[in-house]
Design an enzyme around this catalytic site. Structure first.
Site, PDB file in Angstrom:
ATOM      1  N   ASP A   1      -0.130   4.978   0.867  1.00  0.00           N
ATOM      2  CA  ASP A   1      -0.759   5.976   1.690  1.00  0.00           C
ATOM      3  C   ASP A   1      -0.426   5.437   3.229  1.00  0.00           C
ATOM      4  OD1 ASP A   1      -1.304   8.073  -0.010  1.00  0.00           O
ATOM      5  OD2 ASP A   1      -3.242   7.422  -0.130  1.00  0.00           O
TER       6      ASP A   1
ATOM      7  N   ASP B   1       0.931  -1.329  -0.013  1.00  0.00           N
ATOM      8  CA  ASP B   1       0.028  -0.180  -0.045  1.00  0.00           C
ATOM      9  C   ASP B   1       0.834   1.237  -0.100  1.00  0.00           C
ATOM     10  OD1 ASP B   1      -2.382   1.753   0.395  1.00  0.00           O
ATOM     11  OD2 ASP B   1      -1.824   1.820   2.626  1.00  0.00           O
TER      12      ASP B   1
END
Length: 252
Positions: free
Chosen positions: A40, A38
């Protein structure tokens, strides 16, 4: 960030979170063809959608919607539509944001990427964020843009906001699992690990998707995600150290 992780450690321990890498996880890391991250609050130490919203003056409203999406209380596509609807980011808005907000790579990420490459493993970015933000981050670490799966903002002819591309895997709940399945199928990979901080990252652990999920709490601690993780870390270098200790790296 370190203080926040330390404050959350007691909660994680009390909840029975797997804070040590099991032999099974170590073996999966050793044989993994690729690791998907991922972006963020994981690969980067900020939440880009929230940062863009604050830049556009709707920060509090969008942050609440982000928290709902990451906590799993609404579908991701609902939250994405609501957040972008509140933001209405134009092409010029995004250009100005990127000029004023350089990427904030999480501590330890460059070293982890280097170690993964030293062990012959590929790196992918699978994010509910936006390609306009993530492509420059990938390029900074020499990750091919073809290894990025993220959302695309659509614009009208005058550059005003027109929506988002629903064909992108991460535009919907469960989309990260679909992205990982796609990666495995198209590249004939047997083992892929997902690393992330939110419930949408855990969803990549679906059958046929990621073979293990490493939860990351170095930016934001989410107890529900921590409980679901095959291994939960508060430090990116912990993953690097475990890889090196596995003995499969030529640089170990």
């Amino acid at each position: 960030m370190v203080a926040a992780s330390s404050a959350s450690l007691a909660k994680a321990e009390a909840a029975g979170v797997k804070l040590d890498a099991s032999p099974e996880i170590i073996q999966l890391l050793r044989k993994a063809d690729a690791v998907t991250f991922d972006v963020d609050s994981t690969f980067c130490c900020d939440e880009s959608i929230d940062e863009i919203a604050a830049f556009l003056g709707v920060g509090e409203q969008v942050a609440a919607l982000t928290a709902q999406a990451m906590g799993g209380t609404v579908t991701f596509q609902e939250a994405l539509a609501a957040r972008l609807g509140a933001m209405q980011p134009s092409q010029d808005d995004m250009r100005r944001f990127l000029e004023q907000h350089p990427p904030q790579i999480s501590p330890g990420i460059p070293e982890l990427v280097a170690e993964l490459r030293a062990q012959g493993k590929e790196v992918f970015l699978v994010s509910g964020g936006f390609r306009a933000v993530i492509h420059p981050i990938a390029e900074m670490l020499n990750i091919p843009v073809s290894h990025v799966f993220a959302n695309t903002i659509l614009y009208n002819a005058d550059g005003s906001y027109a929506g988002f591309d629903p064909a992108e895997f991460p535009s919907r709940s469960g989309g990260k699992a679909e992205a990982v399945k796609h990666i495995k199928k198209t590249r004939n990979y047997q083992t892929v690990i997902m690393v992330g901080d939110g419930i949408t990252d855990y969803e990549a652990r679906a059958p046929g998707g990621a073979d293990a999920f490493i939860g990351y709490g170095g930016v934001v601690f989410r107890e529900n995600v921590a409980r679901l993780s095959d291994w939960y870390v508060f430090s990116i270098p912990a993953i690097t150290a475990t890889l090196r200790a596995s003995g499969s790296s030529p640089t170990a």
